[in-house]
Enzyme design. Structure first.
Site, PDB file in Angstrom:
ATOM      1  N   ASP A   1       0.006  -3.713  -6.635  1.00 14.73           N
ATOM      2  CA  ASP A   1       0.169  -2.275  -7.003  1.00 14.73           C
ATOM      3  C   ASP A   1       0.013  -1.579  -5.515  1.00 14.73           C
ATOM      4  O   ASP A   1      -1.396  -1.747  -4.913  1.00 14.73           O
ATOM      5  CB  ASP A   1      -0.775  -1.646  -7.832  1.00 14.73           C
ATOM      6  CG  ASP A   1      -0.556  -0.240  -8.275  1.00 14.73           C
ATOM      7  OD1 ASP A   1       0.304   0.327  -7.638  1.00 14.73           O
ATOM      8  OD2 ASP A   1      -1.089   0.150  -9.470  1.00 14.73           O
TER       9      ASP A   1
ATOM     10  N   ARG B   1       0.864   1.612  -4.895  1.00 13.25           N
ATOM     11  CA  ARG B   1       0.629   3.262  -5.026  1.00 13.25           C
ATOM     12  C   ARG B   1      -0.502   3.878  -4.178  1.00 13.25           C
ATOM     13  O   ARG B   1      -1.533   3.054  -4.324  1.00 13.25           O
ATOM     14  CB  ARG B   1       0.903   3.565  -6.458  1.00 13.25           C
ATOM     15  CG  ARG B   1       2.030   3.293  -7.065  1.00 13.25           C
ATOM     16  CD  ARG B   1       1.984   3.564  -8.614  1.00 13.25           C
ATOM     17  NE  ARG B   1       1.104   2.624  -9.310  1.00 13.25           N
ATOM     18  CZ  ARG B   1       1.073   2.761 -10.574  1.00 13.25           C
ATOM     19  NH1 ARG B   1       1.910   3.639 -11.433  1.00 13.25           N
ATOM     20  NH2 ARG B   1       0.194   1.863 -11.094  1.00 13.25           N
TER      21      ARG B   1
END
Ligand SMILES: [Zn+2]
Length: 237
Positions: free
Chosen positions: A147, A149
């Site tokens: 991930d 983000r």
């Protein structure tokens, strides 16, 4: 005619805004540019991602507590092409519908496709998933993070919109922690309700088992009849 964006916070410019009618009602669409006067810096860090993010706003959120907010990351495959491999489009539409129903709130739409790895890498990972690898292992085989983000832009956009606290629509505890780390006051986490299908089941189960999402066990949940029964499950990519 070139209309320059306007700096409103460090690293955050507002580019434009206008009311946009949607299937869920009319929202004020605000376009922000993260990176401020130095977007090349942001582009240099992740040149496959756009620095232009969107706030889809209903009502005046300034100085309000407990404002309903969805912080959503772009998913071209489901949102544009109707891919059934994930639940992002349903999450987004459910958030718009609920905000419209309550008459107040915001969708913060971040341009971090594929959990921040970009469209090309996301489709490379999809090809690895054809061979039986799950979303986490596929990313790792490509040398990419599970991930990638980042929520700094979302926090700055929320600070500009001005609610004193938010109720965050998500099943992802890591997103709550990340936004809090950027100074966002989260009064509550609101679970989101979307459907599961035979294409998204494995992905959602991986998010539950390997990525810490607050989801029900999906292994024993039957496929729903088309467009009918729904259960609580995943958080958007
Ligand atoms: Zn998706």
């Amino acid at each position: 005619m070139h209309v320059p964006s306007v700096a409103i916070r460090p690293q955050l410019d507002i580019v434009a805004q206008a009311p946009v009618p949607t299937r869920f009602g009319t929202f004020q669409m605000m376009v922000f540019r993260w990176g401020g006067n130095t977007p090349a810096t942001v582009a240099g860090e992740a040149p496959w991602l756009s620095p232009d993010h969107v706030a889809l706003v209903k009502g005046d959120l300034g100085d309000k507590p407990g404002v309903l907010v969805r912080v959503h990351s772009e998913c071209l495959t489901s949102e544009v092409f109707g891919s059934l491999k994930c639940d992002c489009r349903e999450q987004l539409e459910a958030a718009q519908a609920e905000i419209a129903r309550q008459g107040e709130g915001a969708v913060i739409y971040l341009r971090q496709e594929g959990r921040g790895i970009g469209l090309g890498n996301k489709i490379r990972a999809y090809q690895l998933q054809v061979d039986g690898h799950d979303t986490v292992d596929a990313n790792r085989m490509l040398g990419l993070p599970d991930d990638a983000r980042d929520y700094a832009a979302a926090a700055a956009m929320l600070q500009h919109l001005g609610p004193t606290s938010i109720r965050l629509m998500t099943n992802n505890p890591a997103k709550v922690d990340a936004l809090r780390a950027h100074g966002v006051t989260i009064a509550d986490r609101v679970s989101t309700v979307v459907g599961v299908n035979r294409f998204s089941r494995a992905y959602l189960e991986t998010k539950r088992a390997r990525m810490g999402h607050a989801l029900p066990h999906l292994a024993d949940v039957p496929d729903p009849a088309p467009s009918s029964s729904r259960i609580a499950c995943g958080d958007a990519e």
